[in-house]
Design a protein around this motif. Structure first.
Motif, PDB file in Angstrom:
ATOM      1  N   TYR A  29     -10.307  34.807  -4.818  1.00 55.43           N
ATOM      2  CA  TYR A  29     -10.141  35.233  -6.211  1.00 55.43           C
ATOM      3  C   TYR A  29      -9.697  34.078  -7.084  1.00 55.43           C
ATOM      4  O   TYR A  29      -8.758  33.361  -6.764  1.00 55.43           O
ATOM      5  CB  TYR A  29      -9.101  36.356  -6.249  1.00 55.43           C
ATOM      6  CG  TYR A  29      -8.712  36.826  -7.634  1.00 55.43           C
ATOM      7  CD1 TYR A  29      -9.668  37.245  -8.542  1.00 55.43           C
ATOM      8  CD2 TYR A  29      -7.374  36.873  -8.010  1.00 55.43           C
ATOM      9  CE1 TYR A  29      -9.300  37.700  -9.799  1.00 55.43           C
ATOM     10  CE2 TYR A  29      -7.000  37.331  -9.271  1.00 55.43           C
ATOM     11  CZ  TYR A  29      -7.974  37.740 -10.158  1.00 55.43           C
ATOM     12  OH  TYR A  29      -7.614  38.183 -11.401  1.00 55.43           O
ATOM     13  N   PRO A  84      -8.241  33.764 -10.706  1.00 57.28           N
ATOM     14  CA  PRO A  84      -7.798  34.561 -11.857  1.00 57.28           C
ATOM     15  C   PRO A  84      -8.123  33.871 -13.177  1.00 57.28           C
ATOM     16  O   PRO A  84      -8.374  32.658 -13.209  1.00 57.28           O
ATOM     17  CB  PRO A  84      -6.281  34.658 -11.652  1.00 57.28           C
ATOM     18  CG  PRO A  84      -5.912  33.522 -10.780  1.00 57.28           C
ATOM     19  CD  PRO A  84      -7.124  33.132  -9.985  1.00 57.28           C
ATOM     20  N   LEU A  87      -1.755  28.204   0.696  1.00 54.52           N
ATOM     21  CA  LEU A  87      -2.503  29.428   0.400  1.00 54.52           C
ATOM     22  C   LEU A  87      -3.514  29.736   1.508  1.00 54.52           C
ATOM     23  O   LEU A  87      -3.735  30.901   1.854  1.00 54.52           O
ATOM     24  CB  LEU A  87      -3.215  29.302  -0.954  1.00 54.52           C
ATOM     25  CG  LEU A  87      -2.286  29.226  -2.173  1.00 54.52           C
ATOM     26  CD1 LEU A  87      -3.073  28.960  -3.448  1.00 54.52           C
ATOM     27  CD2 LEU A  87      -1.463  30.509  -2.328  1.00 54.52           C
ATOM     28  N   ALA A  93      -8.791  26.941  -4.932  1.00 56.10           N
ATOM     29  CA  ALA A  93      -7.868  27.896  -4.299  1.00 56.10           C
ATOM     30  C   ALA A  93      -8.615  29.148  -3.843  1.00 56.10           C
ATOM     31  O   ALA A  93      -8.271  29.748  -2.827  1.00 56.10           O
ATOM     32  CB  ALA A  93      -6.752  28.266  -5.279  1.00 56.10           C
ATOM     33  N   ALA A  94      -9.646  29.509  -4.616  1.00 55.38           N
ATOM     34  CA  ALA A  94     -10.429  30.693  -4.231  1.00 55.38           C
ATOM     35  C   ALA A  94     -11.312  30.400  -3.018  1.00 55.38           C
ATOM     36  O   ALA A  94     -11.685  31.313  -2.281  1.00 55.38           O
ATOM     37  CB  ALA A  94     -11.283  31.142  -5.410  1.00 55.38           C
ATOM     38  N   LEU A  95     -11.646  29.125  -2.819  1.00 56.33           N
ATOM     39  CA  LEU A  95     -12.576  28.763  -1.741  1.00 56.33           C
ATOM     40  C   LEU A  95     -11.888  28.269  -0.479  1.00 56.33           C
ATOM     41  O   LEU A  95     -12.519  28.180   0.579  1.00 56.33           O
ATOM     42  CB  LEU A  95     -13.511  27.642  -2.230  1.00 56.33           C
ATOM     43  CG  LEU A  95     -14.599  28.028  -3.225  1.00 56.33           C
ATOM     44  CD1 LEU A  95     -15.254  26.769  -3.787  1.00 56.33           C
ATOM     45  CD2 LEU A  95     -15.648  28.909  -2.563  1.00 56.33           C
ATOM     46  N   VAL A  96     -10.629  27.906  -0.564  1.00 59.10           N
ATOM     47  CA  VAL A  96     -10.007  27.118   0.513  1.00 59.10           C
ATOM     48  C   VAL A  96     -10.001  27.845   1.858  1.00 59.10           C
ATOM     49  O   VAL A  96     -10.105  27.208   2.902  1.00 59.10           O
ATOM     50  CB  VAL A  96      -8.579  26.668   0.094  1.00 59.10           C
ATOM     51  CG1 VAL A  96      -7.605  27.828   0.038  1.00 59.10           C
ATOM     52  CG2 VAL A  96      -8.075  25.583   1.021  1.00 59.10           C
ATOM     53  N   HIS A  97      -9.953  29.170   1.836  1.00 60.37           N
ATOM     54  CA  HIS A  97      -9.933  29.906   3.110  1.00 60.37           C
ATOM     55  C   HIS A  97     -11.322  30.389   3.498  1.00 60.37           C
ATOM     56  O   HIS A  97     -11.465  31.172   4.418  1.00 60.37           O
ATOM     57  CB  HIS A  97      -8.952  31.070   3.019  1.00 60.37           C
ATOM     58  CG  HIS A  97      -9.233  32.010   1.887  1.00 60.37           C
ATOM     59  ND1 HIS A  97      -8.986  31.688   0.575  1.00 60.37           N
ATOM     60  CD2 HIS A  97      -9.746  33.251   1.860  1.00 60.37           C
ATOM     61  CE1 HIS A  97      -9.339  32.703  -0.203  1.00 60.37           C
ATOM     62  NE2 HIS A  97      -9.820  33.651   0.560  1.00 60.37           N
ATOM     63  N   ASP A  98     -12.331  29.886   2.815  1.00 59.58           N
ATOM     64  CA  ASP A  98     -13.736  30.195   3.091  1.00 59.58           C
ATOM     65  C   ASP A  98     -14.006  31.698   3.042  1.00 59.58           C
ATOM     66  O   ASP A  98     -14.274  32.328   4.079  1.00 59.58           O
ATOM     67  CB  ASP A  98     -14.147  29.629   4.458  1.00 59.58           C
ATOM     68  CG  ASP A  98     -15.659  29.716   4.628  1.00 59.58           C
ATOM     69  OD1 ASP A  98     -16.369  29.684   3.619  1.00 59.58           O
ATOM     70  OD2 ASP A  98     -16.113  29.832   5.781  1.00 59.58           O
ATOM     71  N   PRO A  99     -13.966  32.280   1.854  1.00 58.88           N
ATOM     72  CA  PRO A  99     -14.160  33.727   1.744  1.00 58.88           C
ATOM     73  C   PRO A  99     -15.638  34.111   1.889  1.00 58.88           C
ATOM     74  O   PRO A  99     -16.526  33.257   1.757  1.00 58.88           O
ATOM     75  CB  PRO A  99     -13.675  34.021   0.328  1.00 58.88           C
ATOM     76  CG  PRO A  99     -13.979  32.766  -0.425  1.00 58.88           C
ATOM     77  CD  PRO A  99     -13.796  31.642   0.549  1.00 58.88           C
TER      78      PRO A  99
END
Lengths: 296, 310
Positions: free
Chosen positions: B81, B83, B101, B148-154
């Motif tokens: 996400y 924001p 994160l 930050a939205a991509l760092v955990h590979d969504p």
């Protein structure tokens, strides 16, 4: 390591099953450790323990009967009053040495910008769009805070207790066997209430400086108002209005000492006051965090 | 057939007495979805409901086949996400914040740090990664939020106004980064924006929201299919209503363009012939003063949806 990838790549590693609040605990701990003042206070606490341990060890080697001598000396000095003994009472004095110069400044240094910073940077939106919940967030932050407060207080005191027990003659253990439990309970309650109270203050003031000022003012004011009302009304329950007296009574009670003299708050009342502060601050913080994350 | 990426069933979101979303139902099967709507339409509320940041007053949300009410917070490991507002952790560097994160999303500490470095390089913040995010410029903060939205590979990327505050060059770069992730790596995109060109460029599906209601759910291709054949029709004052009624009865889409004496007529798939326009005018008893070709963009479709036309 494969740094500097200008292209996006999918993650192919395995994911951990650690609870989401664990990284928050770790990060808060790291953040605390990054402060030079906090490191100095921690080392100060550990140094006090090391010095006392060494003194205990060498005194025991040189004058094995020093405890009896100390007791005799105490009786001479105190007359009919309570004698000075190296049992739980010494730990009560030590605990105060660790609470005021170590635990309270540490709580201020660590807590003054913890949640206020998250609110200022709107970090809660980043946290709660991830698997962490408001309760997990609060648990991660507060547990790290409390762990940090216990590291330079409870850990050195337990070390001193171990050295005391190992260097003492047989029979001394019976006198101090409940000390670790008492120390842990007292310091846990004091640390938890301080940690949550300071975090609650930071969310109201949004400023480290104001948090510190308000805390000091409340501490001094409560310390003046409580005894004044107790004197005026001759009701020692009013002493429970003084933050420092609650700390005294809680430490005293948990270390197994009988109800202190009439100038102090009753143990049960002090535990209820600190427990109540802990619960109220926790509920306030949870509501605040939920409001910011779930509606804001 | 695989589960839809997002399925809403009569979703209602309320803040006190205010209804932000009112019984919205729609399905997104994958690719890139644009949420369009004016300010206050309910786009951000929808995104927050998908993430579980607001609890619906009614209805159900299924994301990647899982009901958000029962799947629990672990579902958010698969969502990234960004924001609309700034969101950063104070007191630590950009790379440390991202690694932290990523760890919360289940990456191990070493992996999280490697990914934080990689993703910051990907968004063009490699040189700035050791700076505190609070010191970043507006454009850098937008890119940091994407990282930050991509760092955990969504599996699903949820972006709320990602090009807000960016200069034209920064906007193009941001859209390129998003397009690359979505098209080359199969990450689904849900994009809320009031900038129609952004949606037109990135998305294959569009949901148009207004005052908490879903006005239109279609593909961008369908919505803009009539672009080639739309006509702008000039009418005498006061004749618009009669002409519109006749055109709609004949199966044409009619869109007012802000002028009382002009309308835009189009077919969902086909070319509107000038002859057809004059015949409609005759049927309605309205003299047609002029007909000219008009491009029908997503903007036209959007306005049409807001006016409640089919």
């Amino acid at each position: 390591m494969a740094f500097r990838a200008a292209e996006y790549e999918r993650f192919s590693g395995t994911r951990s099953n650690a609870p989401p609040w664990w990284p928050l605990w770790h990060a808060t701990f790291q953040r605390g450790w990054a402060s030079r003042w906090i490191r100095m206070i921690t080392f100060g606490g550990i140094a006090i323990a090391a010095i006392i341990s060494l003194i205990l060890y060498f005194v025991q080697k040189v004058v094995p009967e020093w405890r009896a001598m100390l007791e005799e000396m105490g009786q001479r000095v105190g007359g009919e009053g309570p004698s000075l003994r190296f049992d739980a009472e010494i730990y009560l004095i030590l605990l105060h040495w660790f609470v005021y110069p170590v635990l309270v400044p540490m709580a201020m240094l660590l807590g003054y910008d913890l949640m206020a910073g998250d609110l200022r940077g709107n970090a809660l939106e980043s946290y709660f769009s991830r698997p962490i919940t408001p309760l997990g967030y609060l648990a991660g932050r507060s547990l790290a805070f409390v762990s940090f407060l216990l590291l330079p207080t409870l850990a050195p005191m337990l070390w001193i207790w171990c050295m005391d027990v190992f260097t003492a003659p047989a029979g001394h253990f019976a006198a101090v066997r409940m000390v670790p439990l008492g120390l842990s309970a007292a310091l846990l309650l004091i640390s938890l209430s301080l940690a949550l109270f300071i975090q609650a203050l930071t969310t109201i003031t949004r400023s480290g400086l104001w948090t510190a000022l308000v805390f000091v003012i409340l501490f001094i004011l409560s310390g003046g108002i409580g005894p004044a009302l107790a004197d005026l009304t001759d009701q020692r329950a009013f002493m429970a209005l003084a933050f420092w007296d609650n700390i005294f009574s809680v430490a005293n009670g948990f270390l197994g000492y009988p109800e202190p003299a009439r100038q102090h708050a009753p143990f049960a009342l002090s535990v209820s006051i600190l427990g109540g502060i802990t619960l109220l601050c926790f509920l306030y913080l949870l509501a605040k965090v939920k409001h910011r994350a779930l509606v804001g | 057939m695989s589960d839809p990426v997002l399925a809403l069933e009569a979703l209602t979101v309320r803040y006190g007495r205010f209804t932000a979303l009112d019984g919205v139902g729609a399905t997104f099967h994958g690719g890139a979805l644009g949420l369009l709507g004016p300010n206050g339409a309910g786009k951000s509320s929808m995104l927050r409901a998908i993430l579980g940041l607001v609890h619906p007053a009614g209805g159900r949300i299924r994301v990647l086949g899982q009901d958000t009410a029962t799947a629990g917070p672990r579902l958010r490991r698969r969502l990234g996400y960004m924001p609309e507002r700034d969101s950063y952790i104070v007191g630590i560097s950009g790379v440390s914040a991202l690694a932290h994160l990523a760890e919360i999303c289940g990456l191990r500490r070493g992996d999280a740090m490697v990914r934080a470095h990689d993703v910051l390089h990907f968004v063009g913040l490699g040189e700035e990664r050791y700076r505190e995010v609070a010191t970043y410029s507006v454009g850098m903060r937008q890119r940091y939020k994407l990282a930050a939205a991509l760092v955990h590979d969504p599996d699903v990327l949820i972006l709320d106004e990602p090009t807000n505050g960016l200069d034209p060059q920064g906007r193009v770069r941001m859209l390129e980064l998003i397009a690359k992730v979505v098209r080359e790596h199969g990450i689904h995109l849900i994009l809320a924006s009031h900038l129609l060109p952004d949606v037109e460029r990135l998305c294959n599906d569009v949901w148009v929201l207004d005052r908490g209601e879903l006005k239109k759910a279609d593909t961008v291709a369908n919505l803009t299919a009539a672009a080639r054949g739309a006509k702008r029709v000039r009418l005498p004052d006061g004749a618009r209503a009669a002409f519109t009624a006749a055109a709609q009865a004949a199966g044409l889409h009619v869109l007012g363009d802000g002028h009382d004496n002009e309308v835009l007529v189009s077919l969902p798939d086909g070319v509107v012939e000038p002859r057809q326009v004059f015949q409609l005018g005759a049927q309605a008893g309205v003299p047609v003063l002029g007909v000219k070709a008009a491009a029908r963009s997503l903007e036209d479709a959007f306005l049409e949806a807001l006016e409640g036309q089919p």
